[in-house]
Scaffold this active site. Structure first.
Site, PDB file in Angstrom:
ATOM      1  N   SER A 113       8.042  -4.684   6.602  1.00 39.74           N
ATOM      2  CA  SER A 113       7.680  -5.650   7.652  1.00 39.74           C
ATOM      3  C   SER A 113       8.558  -6.882   7.661  1.00 39.74           C
ATOM      4  CB  SER A 113       6.223  -6.036   7.484  1.00 39.74           C
ATOM      5  OG  SER A 113       5.445  -4.891   7.345  1.00 39.74           O
ATOM      6  N   ARG A 148       0.842  -1.189   0.000  1.00 38.85           N
ATOM      7  CA  ARG A 148       0.000   0.000   0.000  1.00 38.85           C
ATOM      8  C   ARG A 148       0.883   1.247   0.000  1.00 38.85           C
ATOM      9  NH1 ARG A 148      -5.344  -0.034   2.386  1.00 38.85           N
ATOM     10  NH2 ARG A 148      -5.000  -2.116   3.183  1.00 38.85           N
ATOM     11  N   ASP A 207       6.251  -3.189  10.769  1.00 34.70           N
ATOM     12  CA  ASP A 207       4.792  -3.005  10.857  1.00 34.70           C
ATOM     13  C   ASP A 207       4.285  -3.030  12.294  1.00 34.70           C
ATOM     14  OD1 ASP A 207       5.377  -5.705  10.986  1.00 34.70           O
ATOM     15  OD2 ASP A 207       3.790  -6.337   9.607  1.00 34.70           O
TER      16      ASP A 207
HETATM   17  C1  BG6 Z   1      -1.787  -3.929   7.849  1.00 31.67           C
HETATM   18  C2  BG6 Z   1      -0.616  -3.015   8.141  1.00 31.67           C
HETATM   19  O1  BG6 Z   1      -2.962  -3.366   8.313  1.00 31.67           O
HETATM   20  O2  BG6 Z   1      -1.556  -5.163   8.499  1.00 31.67           O
HETATM   21  C3  BG6 Z   1       0.651  -3.668   7.624  1.00 31.67           C
HETATM   22  O3  BG6 Z   1      -0.805  -1.787   7.548  1.00 31.67           O
HETATM   23  C4  BG6 Z   1       0.813  -5.014   8.242  1.00 31.67           C
HETATM   24  O4  BG6 Z   1       1.749  -2.882   7.900  1.00 31.67           O
HETATM   25  C5  BG6 Z   1      -0.420  -5.835   8.024  1.00 31.67           C
HETATM   26  O5  BG6 Z   1       1.945  -5.674   7.701  1.00 31.67           O
HETATM   27  C6  BG6 Z   1      -0.313  -7.179   8.708  1.00 31.67           C
HETATM   28  O6  BG6 Z   1      -1.413  -8.002   8.393  1.00 31.67           O
HETATM   29  P1  BG6 Z   1      -1.491  -8.936   7.116  1.00 31.67           P
HETATM   30  O7  BG6 Z   1      -2.580  -9.854   7.465  1.00 31.67           O
HETATM   31  O8  BG6 Z   1      -1.778  -8.068   5.962  1.00 31.67           O
HETATM   32  O9  BG6 Z   1      -0.159  -9.626   7.030  1.00 31.67           O
HETATM   33  C1  GLC Z   2       7.428 -11.427   9.926  1.00 27.68           C
HETATM   34  C2  GLC Z   2       8.527 -10.367   9.856  1.00 27.68           C
HETATM   35  C3  GLC Z   2       8.276  -9.291  10.878  1.00 27.68           C
HETATM   36  C4  GLC Z   2       6.889  -8.733  10.720  1.00 27.68           C
HETATM   37  C5  GLC Z   2       5.864  -9.870  10.812  1.00 27.68           C
HETATM   38  C6  GLC Z   2       4.444  -9.394  10.642  1.00 27.68           C
HETATM   39  O1  GLC Z   2       7.566 -12.077  11.148  1.00 27.68           O
HETATM   40  O2  GLC Z   2       9.764 -10.977  10.057  1.00 27.68           O
HETATM   41  O3  GLC Z   2       9.213  -8.266  10.721  1.00 27.68           O
HETATM   42  O4  GLC Z   2       6.647  -7.804  11.713  1.00 27.68           O
HETATM   43  O5  GLC Z   2       6.155 -10.837   9.840  1.00 27.68           O
HETATM   44  O6  GLC Z   2       4.216  -8.839   9.401  1.00 27.68           O
END
Ligand code: BG6
Ligand code: GLC
Ligand code: BG6
Ligand code: GLC
Length: 909
Positions: free
Chosen positions: A587, A523, A641
């Site tokens: 992340s 995003r 994240d």
């Molecule tokens: C989103 C965040 O809402 O959730 C991201 O903006 C995050 O930064 C993500 O990585 C984590 O959830 P998923 O289910 O998309 O991996």
């Molecule tokens: C994985 C990544 C970590 C992140 C998590 C959730 O564990 O290594 O950095 O925060 O996924 O997205």
């Protein structure tokens, strides 16, 4: 003279006949009993009438009878009948009649049956301990099925609050409490061995299962022993106390309570009332007191006392023996009534009981026994007729063929009971052909079969609170290792400093761009924070694809793609000519030495682009942007994240000091005291630590709780041997875990009649969103049917229920494990603050947490149990981590541009 004697005898005879006539029930009366029983069955099933119903119709969470494919080795307890037994049951693969059992009977002294609950359960555990020693099995942690033959309010197969004691038990402090908990506590008190208590089972249910293993038509279980009770397979849609309309569930009727609302007073006699009055539970179990082994002898004794008082028996002499409660056991009743016994033998039995009788007395006693046991058999027959007719109507049939599995000393030993019972059922339920088969092996085998059906593969996925506390302690040690200067280099949980030193304070403002890469969506956002009257945030965002060939290709291609998407976004926002500050949520685990430098340690989850590990992602992105030359960007901060989430939530709640993600991956960050972070200089204040808890277990710490399915998932992943905790809990792996279990169960014929389709064998065909859909309480089973049908397996109702169960176990395990690691962070925070109670907020994001219908509730509940001395607010991040990244960027850019002399500037910019 002769006529006077004859007259006296005739009048005595009439008196006796009149007395016994009160035990004779006409067909019309029996039909009335059947009709009233039917009314009570319905009342017990319905939510609004259940509280006042005398027949409680308790859900048992047993959804199916065994199909012969069960296997394994189980422990079973059988408590509540004449004997208390501990058993081990071995079921060989896929063959009926291949069960081997070893058991030992243990006495339960009266003072323990009626002592304290703690004494009773300690005694039970002592017997188990003796049995395990005897079998040489102390160190094998077997799953256990517990036949507990008393009414329990169950909320799951392994949860049952004792409603009230019945029969001869009256231990204190048990009613209203969970029997499984009490057993677990007692095992813990003894601290000598561990067991997995998988199921709590009424004896009727155990008996039905034992018999159904031999005869699939067996769908009713009857006990006519010390107590009296029935269970049967009821349609889910009729059981209003349990959600869901599909399939069937076994209901424990507890019909012994029938009559508690005075509706059979017309057929109760003064002797029944005497027996009731002298029992441990006056007014209760009125039907049981007319029909079961514990009470029939007592009814006979009351009649004998009365007849003796009236000079009709034992020459009018009431002896001490006759006044003794309990002298007439069922076995004597059975012997006395045997047609093979001559009168003389009856007399000698009476004499052995201390009742000095003439031959005439013996005849009368035999008649009394006959009247009492005949009525008992007829009443059970009338009750059973109500049940079979209900089942027939449930299924919309004119004619029903069904089998009843039966156990109990009364049924087994009494010479006429079973014949009269069957005759009565035949007469009162003419449209049903009912077969009765005797349970040869007791209900313990059935309890083991239930355990086998349910927990074939899954028992290793359930954790007691004790295990969770142990995992919590292990994770705390890992955190300490990660924070310590000496231990950090070899630590598995990396505890990465983030250079974020506080949560938003409300003064942030400006116009920012945020990138959010690494969750299920990539995003790009524009975040405008203004300060007219109060602080407001405006956000616009766009999702961009990240095709698999890009995230698995070369690093430069990946960053070119990110730069291209950013260019497109800026163009659409008409800001290509501006140089807005950019916050980058990335992340993955990164080593920071300042906010805008982030060296990727290792890819996790779905990403595997080459040439990025060990590199600073800010440099890589800047390079890609420069290469294009069509816009400029100032990347001011890279945040994980979890950190973005904590900051997003911190914007709304200043108390937020933990951020967790339960999505594609899983991770947590929290505010640590700087003085504890050896990797960063300085002792004042706090810094956010990105724990990277996904790697917990990579050094083997979790091997005892990993299953064969976890290992298989790991082998097939992009990063074998890494992120082992993440692979047990996060969304990227959960659907796959369920799929592997289903394949295994199907291969063993436990599911889908053994059919395995190519779709079912395809990796990724069962997704985590499917787990969420299947666990919805209302439409879950319908969803299961749709999803499984798409996999081509034509699931039966039972299959759908079993799959729902598998999903629940896997997702529950995830929530429990996260509760343990989060619990460790919370207790650390509490210790850091040196306060007796922790008040804090945890910001959370991630698709699994958000979409799964039960996940958040389970997580919160377990955390509260594991960290009782805390008040934790769980705050869902509504707007993703981009907003938080913008907050960090605001802070960084303010420090860089407005306070160039700030002492921390160098570290931060
Ligand atoms: C989103 C965040 O809402 O959730 C991201 O903006 C995050 O930064 C993500 O990585 C984590 O959830 P998923 O289910 O998309 O991996
Ligand atoms: C994985 C990544 C970590 C992140 C998590 C959730 O564990 O290594 O950095 O925060 O996924 O997205
Ligand atoms: C046994 C079962 O065979 O019968 C027990 O294994 C059950 O679970 C018992 O409670 C009932 O009969 P009784 O006569 O012992 O109460
Ligand atoms: C009592 C118990 C019941 C049990 C029956 C037979 O009625 O309440 O749970 O099934 O005895 O043992």
């Amino acid at each position: 003279m002769v006529t006077a004697v004859a007259q006296r005898l005739a009048s005595q005879r009439k008196e006796i006949d009149d007395t016994l006539a009160t035990f004779t029930l006409s067909t019309t009366q029996l039909q009335e009993v059947k009709a009233k029983m039917r009314v009570e069955l319905e009342r017990g099933l319905k939510k609004d009438t259940h509280p006042t119903a005398s027949v409680k119709m308790l859900p048992t969470y047993v959804y199916r009878t065994p199909d012969g494919t069960e296997r394994g080795k189980y422990l079973a307890l059988d408590l509540g009948g004449t004997n208390f037994r501990v058993l081990v049951v071995k079921i060989r693969t896929g063959m009926r009649n291949s069960v081997r059992m070893y058991n030992k009977i243990y006495a339960i002294p009266l003072e323990i049956m009626q002592g304290t609950g703690e004494e009773l359960f300690d005694h039970i555990v002592q017997c188990i301990s003796d049995f395990l020693d005897y079998m040489g099995m102390k160190n094998t942690r077997l799953p256990l099925g517990f036949t507990f033959s008393f009414p329990c309010n169950q909320t799951g197969i392994d949860k049952g609050d004792l409603v009230s004691w019945t029969k001869g038990f009256k231990a204190t402090d048990c009613e209203g409490y969970d029997v499984v908990d009490m057993l677990r506590e007692a095992i813990k008190r003894r601290n000598e061995f561990d067991l997995d208590i998988v199921a709590i089972v009424n004896d009727t249910v155990g008996t039905m299962m034992t018999c159904a293993y031999e005869d699939p038509k067996c769908q009713i279980g009857l006990i006519a022993g010390t107590g009296s009770n029935v269970c049967y397979m009821e349609e889910m849609k009729n059981i209003e106390l349990v959600e869901g309309d599909e399939g069937q569930m076994c209901v424990n009727t507890e019909w012994g309570g029938f009559g508690e609302n005075d509706n059979i007073e017309d057929i109760r006699t003064r002797y029944d009332r005497e027996v009731d009055g002298g029992s441990l539970n006056p007014g209760k179990q009125r039907f049981e007191k007319m029909t079961s082994g514990m009470y029939l002898g007592e009814i006979v004794r009351q009649i004998l006392i009365d007849l003796t008082k009236r000079g009709l028996l034992f020459r009018g002499r009431i002896t001490e023996r006759l006044k003794t409660k309990g002298i007439f056991e069922t076995k004597f009743l059975s012997q006395i009534e045997s047609d093979r016994l001559a009168l003389l033998q009856v007399r000698s039995i009476l004499q052995s009981l201390g009742l000095d009788s003439t031959c005439d007395d013996s005849i009368i006693v035999k008649e009394v026994c006959g009247a009492v046991s005949r009525r008992a058999a007829q009443l059970c027959g009338a009750g059973m007729a109500a049940i079979v007719d209900k089942i027939r109507e449930n299924r919309g049939l004119d004619h029903l063929e069904i089998t009843v599995g039966v156990d109990g000393t009364l049924y087994k030993l009494h010479p006429h009971f079973s014949t009269i019972l069957k005759d009565t059922v035949r007469e009162l339920a003419p449209n049903c052909k009912v077969d009765f088969i005797l349970s040869e092996d007791g209900s313990g085998k059935g309890a083991a079969l239930i355990t086998a059906v349910i927990d074939k593969y899954l028992y290793a996925m359930r954790f007691s609170d004790e295990t969770l506390r142990d995992i919590m302690a292990r994770f705390r040690r890992e955190m300490e290792n990660g924070l310590g200067g000496d231990t950090n280099p070899t630590a598995t949980v990396k505890m990465l400093p983030t250079f974020v030193r506080s949560i938003p304070d409300g003064s942030e403002k400006g116009d920012f761009i945020a990138l959010d890469l690494g969750g299920s969506n990539f995003r790009i956002l524009r975040v405008k924070v203004s300060h007219e009257k109060k602080q407001t945030v405006q956000m616009e965002s766009q999702i961009y694809e990240t095709p698999e060939d890009i995230i698995h290709g070369s690093g430069s291609r990946l960053f070119d793609h990110v730069a291209e998407c950013l260019g497109d976004f800026m163009e659409k926002q008409k800001i290509k000519d501006k140089k807005l500050p950019v916050g980058f949520t990335f992340s993955f685990p990164c080593a920071h030495s300042k906010l805008d430098e982030a060296v990727l340690l290792t890819w996790t989850k779905r990403f595997k682009a080459s040439g990025v590990e060990g590199m600073d992602v800010v440099k890589l992105l800047n390079k890609a942007i420069k290469k294009r030359g069509d816009y400029d960007a100032d990347i001011m901060a890279v945040v994980n994240d979890t950190v973005g989430t904590m900051m997003t939530c911190g914007f709304d709640d200043q108390r937020c000091e933990v951020g967790i993600i339960i999505g594609t991956g899983t991770n947590a960050c929290y505010m640590e005291e700087l003085r504890h972070i050896d990797m960063v200089e300085g002792d004042e204040g706090r810094m956010c630590i990105n724990t990277e808890w996904g790697a917990f277990g990579d050094d083997g710490t979790l091997e005892d709780i990993r299953t064969e399915f976890d290992r298989e998932i790991d082998r097939g992943s992009l990063n074998p041997g890494k992120q082992l905790f993440e692979k047990m809990v996060s969304g990227m792996y959960m659907g796959e875990l369920v799929r592997l279990i289903l394949v295994k169960m199907a291969k063993e014929g436990l599911l889908f009649e053994g059919r395995i389709t190519p779709e079912l064998l395809t990796k990724g065909k069962f997704e985590t969103k499917h787990v969420s859909a299947i666990e919805k309480s209302k439409e879950g089973l319908t969803k299961a049917k749709e999803i499984l049908t798409r996999l081509g397996v034509e699931p039966s109702e039972d299959d759908c229920i079993a799959v729902q169960h598998v999903c629940a176990i896997v997702s529950f395990r995830s929530a429990n494990l996260i509760a343990a690691t989060l619990g460790a962070i919370l207790t650390r925070l509490k210790d850091n603050k040196n306060s007796p109670r922790l008040r804090t907020t945890v910001g959370i994001d991630g698709s699994l947490y958000k979409m799964h219908p039960q996940y958040s509730r389970r997580l919160h509940k377990t955390v509260r149990r594991l960290v009782p001395e805390s008040d934790v607010r769980f705050l869902l991040s509504e707007s993703g981590s981009g907003k938080g990244a913008a907050m960090v960027t605001a802070w960084a850019s303010r420090l860089c541009f407005h306070h160039p002399t700030n002492i921390n500037t160098e570290q931060m910019c």
